[in-house]
Design a protein around this motif. Structure first.
Motif, mmCIF file in Angstrom:
data_model
loop_
_atom_site.group_PDB
_atom_site.id
_atom_site.type_symbol
_atom_site.label_atom_id
_atom_site.label_comp_id
_atom_site.label_asym_id
_atom_site.label_seq_id
_atom_site.Cartn_x
_atom_site.Cartn_y
_atom_site.Cartn_z
ATOM 1 N N SER A 1 0.810 -1.225 0.000
ATOM 2 C CA SER A 1 0.000 0.000 0.000
ATOM 3 C C SER A 1 0.840 1.271 0.000
ATOM 4 N N GLY A 2 2.153 1.133 0.166
ATOM 5 C CA GLY A 2 2.989 2.332 0.215
ATOM 6 C C GLY A 2 4.369 1.986 0.726
ATOM 7 N N GLY A 3 5.224 2.987 0.754
ATOM 8 C CA GLY A 3 6.607 2.764 1.154
ATOM 9 C C GLY A 3 6.729 2.176 2.548
ATOM 10 N N SER A 4 5.919 2.681 3.467
ATOM 11 C CA SER A 4 6.029 2.189 4.845
ATOM 12 C C SER A 4 5.710 0.701 4.896
ATOM 13 N N GLU A 5 4.648 0.290 4.215
ATOM 14 C CA GLU A 5 4.303 -1.141 4.244
ATOM 15 C C GLU A 5 5.408 -1.966 3.590
ATOM 16 N N SER A 6 5.997 -1.441 2.521
ATOM 17 C CA SER A 6 7.091 -2.196 1.882
ATOM 18 C C SER A 6 8.250 -2.382 2.855
ATOM 19 N N LEU A 7 8.609 -1.315 3.561
ATOM 20 C CA LEU A 7 9.741 -1.416 4.492
ATOM 21 C C LEU A 7 9.416 -2.356 5.653
ATOM 22 N N ILE A 8 8.215 -2.213 6.179
ATOM 23 C CA ILE A 8 7.852 -3.030 7.347
ATOM 24 C C ILE A 8 7.724 -4.500 6.928
ATOM 25 N N ALA B 1 17.978 6.434 7.525
ATOM 26 C CA ALA B 1 17.022 5.474 6.933
ATOM 27 C C ALA B 1 15.614 5.812 7.417
ATOM 28 N N HIS B 2 14.630 5.428 6.634
ATOM 29 C CA HIS B 2 13.277 5.928 6.906
ATOM 30 C C HIS B 2 12.704 5.423 8.229
ATOM 31 N N VAL B 3 12.008 6.340 8.880
ATOM 32 C CA VAL B 3 11.453 6.100 10.220
ATOM 33 C C VAL B 3 10.388 4.990 10.233
ATOM 34 N N ALA C 1 10.486 0.137 -3.910
ATOM 35 C CA ALA C 1 10.414 1.246 -4.878
ATOM 36 C C ALA C 1 8.940 1.628 -5.011
ATOM 37 N N ASP C 2 8.660 2.901 -4.802
ATOM 38 C CA ASP C 2 7.253 3.308 -4.724
ATOM 39 C C ASP C 2 6.678 3.728 -6.066
ATOM 40 N N THR C 3 5.684 2.973 -6.493
ATOM 41 C CA THR C 3 4.939 3.365 -7.694
ATOM 42 C C THR C 3 4.186 4.665 -7.443
ATOM 43 N N HIS C 4 3.772 4.914 -6.200
ATOM 44 C CA HIS C 4 2.975 6.124 -5.966
ATOM 45 C C HIS C 4 3.827 7.372 -5.732
ATOM 46 N N LYS C 5 5.116 7.263 -5.961
ATOM 47 C CA LYS C 5 5.956 8.475 -5.944
ATOM 48 C C LYS C 5 6.378 8.721 -7.401
ATOM 49 N N PHE C 6 7.671 8.475 -7.718
ATOM 50 C CA PHE C 6 8.122 8.793 -9.086
ATOM 51 C C PHE C 6 7.670 7.746 -10.117
ATOM 52 N N VAL D 1 17.503 -2.418 0.407
ATOM 53 C CA VAL D 1 17.758 -1.064 -0.096
ATOM 54 C C VAL D 1 16.428 -0.345 -0.214
ATOM 55 N N ASP D 2 16.320 0.770 0.512
ATOM 56 C CA ASP D 2 15.095 1.550 0.439
ATOM 57 C C ASP D 2 15.175 2.491 -0.764
ATOM 58 N N GLY D 3 14.538 2.048 -1.846
ATOM 59 C CA GLY D 3 14.449 2.892 -3.050
ATOM 60 C C GLY D 3 13.047 3.458 -3.190
ATOM 61 N N CYS D 4 12.336 3.569 -2.055
ATOM 62 C CA CYS D 4 10.954 4.071 -2.124
ATOM 63 C C CYS D 4 10.902 5.407 -2.847
ATOM 64 N N LEU D 5 11.835 6.282 -2.489
ATOM 65 C CA LEU D 5 11.810 7.625 -3.075
ATOM 66 C C LEU D 5 12.521 7.665 -4.429
ATOM 67 N N GLY D 6 13.718 7.119 -4.488
ATOM 68 C CA GLY D 6 14.518 7.282 -5.705
ATOM 69 C C GLY D 6 14.445 6.135 -6.697
ATOM 70 N N ALA E 1 18.435 4.520 -1.074
ATOM 71 C CA ALA E 1 18.813 5.046 -2.394
ATOM 72 C C ALA E 1 17.594 5.761 -2.970
ATOM 73 N N GLY E 2 17.431 7.031 -2.684
ATOM 74 C CA GLY E 2 18.124 7.867 -1.743
ATOM 75 C C GLY E 2 17.286 8.015 -0.470
ATOM 76 N N ASN E 3 17.943 8.560 0.507
ATOM 77 C CA ASN E 3 17.236 8.678 1.784
ATOM 78 C C ASN E 3 16.315 9.900 1.786
ATOM 79 N N TYR E 4 15.346 9.846 2.705
ATOM 80 C CA TYR E 4 14.363 10.943 2.750
ATOM 81 C C TYR E 4 14.986 12.281 3.154
ATOM 82 N N PRO E 5 15.816 12.327 4.211
ATOM 83 C CA PRO E 5 16.282 13.660 4.617
ATOM 84 C C PRO E 5 17.090 14.371 3.532
HETATM 85 C C1 LIG Z 1 13.111 7.066 1.383
HETATM 86 C C2 LIG Z 1 11.696 6.834 1.808
HETATM 87 N N1 LIG Z 1 11.337 5.624 2.267
HETATM 88 C C3 LIG Z 1 10.085 5.356 2.668
HETATM 89 C C4 LIG Z 1 9.119 6.321 2.636
HETATM 90 C C5 LIG Z 1 7.750 6.005 3.156
HETATM 91 O O1 LIG Z 1 6.832 5.990 2.119
HETATM 92 P P1 LIG Z 1 5.273 6.126 2.355
HETATM 93 O O2 LIG Z 1 5.048 7.530 2.804
HETATM 94 O O3 LIG Z 1 4.699 5.818 1.013
HETATM 95 O O4 LIG Z 1 4.853 5.147 3.385
HETATM 96 C C6 LIG Z 1 9.442 7.599 2.167
HETATM 97 C C7 LIG Z 1 8.443 8.655 2.135
HETATM 98 O O5 LIG Z 1 8.688 9.774 1.764
HETATM 99 C C8 LIG Z 1 10.763 7.856 1.737
HETATM 100 O O6 LIG Z 1 11.143 9.060 1.293
#
Ligand SMILES: Cc1ncc(COP(=O)(O)O)c(C=O)c1O
Length: 463
Positions: free
Chosen positions: A116-123, A149-151, A256-261, A222-227, A195-199
């Motif tokens: 459903s999103g980046g957080s679910e992918s990471l968790i 790394a993402h919270v 890697a998030d389809t709902h971002k880039f 590798v968290d490629g959610c954003l990049g 790759a890359g980090n949120y901050p």
């Molecule tokens: C690097 C990175 N990982 C994970 C996430 C979490 O994604 P989501 O907000 O879709 O749960 C984000 C969100 O900005 C992100 O930038």
């Protein structure tokens, strides 16, 4: 902030529209509902459509949204847990997975899930590694990752009782892999890099992490959610992108998030594994439930077919050429912003960025949060960071409209002048971030954030 200002921020429509506190006896007129939602959407989209927002909105193309919305509506009501009824979902899901695996250069045998999103992918990745660890006799699992790394991983660790060990950064603001190695022990199940980090938008030294993971027999996510949906195109465009995907030995999963880039509607991301065996670790099956044989690939039960169909359509309707041209425009705007920041005395760009430009103050007399106050007043919505205090501008397609990046640089210069003039005054956002550093402040901030969450989940209070 006065109570009224807080309420106006959270419930701006409380005076214009009725607040419902129970299901009304009779149906509300559809036209009335559509008009109300249309008005709110128009109001709320305006700032993003002008290109004044960092991150958050990735496509900005309303024709694209309308097309995807149309596709979504064909299956919005369909529950794709019932595959016998909706075999199209198997086509859509399998093909999204294949397209993403090919984009991420996965080897033969690679496998994905849609979440459903980046957080679910990471968790979910964290869960898979915890399960793998359990099978290997690990009883007090931990993961090791850089502080950037993402919270969502901290959230997952909290839920699943996995200890999250945070390593400091190297002077270039990327993960310090030697420091990560120090934190690994016999209960470590995985390393995480971004790759890359949120901050700061930077790519951690994934190759070095891959070596460490292989040496110590660990998973590497590798968290490629954003990049993840930018790097492949940037590489193809000739940018020097350090290795980060499945070509790096030791990388075992990538989000890697389809709902971002990926320019899909909000509500989907992908989690890809090097092997089907790893993917299986996050499945759930229960053959003896009175409700029948239960099987699901991940956290979700019922899932909307609309999201799967529209994500499939987003990838296809954009195409490689669409992704390439968007990536080029994003990099051009980001370059203008980076050069602009570098040209303003007192500001420093963090690391060597690509599409996301983070910057901080180099001058103790220049409060970056005062800079943010002035940018806000000029209509911009940047993301404020802490440790170190900084701002970031994550460039997305709406920011690539002609003149937007140049306007930002001019407003940033004016904002720095404002911050210098108002030196020593408390910044609106500064106090919050300042509090985070002390145990007492942490507690007060936590309490405050908890109350805000309560308010966000409730209707506007009675006048
Ligand atoms: C690097 C990175 N990982 C994970 C996430 C979490 O994604 P989501 O907000 O879709 O749960 C984000 C969100 O900005 C992100 O930038």
């Amino acid at each position: 902030m006065s109570e009224d200002e807080l309420l106006d921020g959270l419930y701006p429509y409380r005076r214009d529209y009725r607040t419902y506190r129970a299901i009304p006896q009779d149906p509300v007129d559809r036209a009335e509902l559509a008009a109300a939602v249309g008005f709110m959407a128009g109001q709320e989209d305006a700032m993003g459509d002008e290109g004044l927002v960092s991150g958050s909105l990735y496509s900005g193309d309303h024709d694209h949204y309308e097309f995807l919305g149309d596709i979504f509506s064909r299956f919005s009501h369909a529950n794709i847990l019932q595959r016998d009824m909706y075999p199209s979902a198997t086509k859509f899901e399998g093909e999204i997975a294949a397209m993403v695996l090919s984009m991420l250069q996965a080897p033969e045998g690679g496998a994905s899930v849609i979440t459903s999103g980046g957080s679910e992918s990471l968790i979910s990745a964290l869960y898979a590694y915890r399960e793998q660890g359990r099978r290997n006799g690990i009883t007090r699992p931990n993961i090791v990752m850089p502080v950037t790394a993402h919270v969502a991983l901290d959230k997952g660790g909290h839920w699943m009782n996995v200890e999250v060990r945070h390593a400091p950064l190297a002077p270039d603001y990327r993960a310090d892999v030697a420091a990560m190695a120090e934190l690994v022990d016999d209960q470590t199940v995985a390393l995480v890099g971004s790759a890359g980090n949120y901050p700061h938008g930077l790519i951690d030294p994934i190759s070095e992490m891959g070596e460490l993971a292989q040496e110590r027999g660990l998973g590497l996510h590798v968290d490629g959610c954003l990049g993840g949906f930018l790097w492949p195109w940037l590489e193809e465009l000739g940018y020097d992108i350090p290795p980060w995907d499945f070509r790096v030995p030791g990388v075992t999963s990538i989000s890697a998030d389809t709902h971002k880039f990926g320019y899909a509607l909000k509500g989907t991301s992908t989690l890809s594994f090097r092997s089907k065996d790893l993917r299986r670790l996050q499945y759930f099956t229960k053959p003896d439930w009175p409700g029948g044989l239960y099987l699901s690939p991940g956290l979700a039960g019922s899932r909307s077919g609309g999201l799967i169909a529209s994500t499939w359509a987003a990838l296809l309707a954009t195409g490689r050429s669409g992704y390439l041209s968007a990536a080029q425009e994003i990099m051009t705007a980001a370059r203008t912003i980076r050069d602009g920041v570098e040209g303003i005395a007192g500001l420093e760009v963090i690391g060597d960025p690509y599409f996301l430009v983070a910057f901080k103050s180099q001058d103790p007399d220049l409060d970056i949060y005062l800079v943010n106050d002035s940018l806000k007043a000029a209509g911009w919505r940047l993301n404020a960071l802490q440790s170190p205090a900084a701002l970031h501008f994550c460039v997305t397609r709406p920011n690539t409209a002609p003149g937007v990046a140049e306007r930002f640089v001019a407003d940033l210069a004016a904002a720095v002048a404002y911050a210098r003039e108002h030196r020593g005054e408390p910044a609106d956002s500064g106090a919050m971030y300042g509090m985070g550093g002390t145990p007492q402040g942490d507690q007060t901030l936590n309490d405050l954030m908890t109350s805000v969450l309560d308010m966000m989940l409730e209707p506007a209070p009675e006048e």
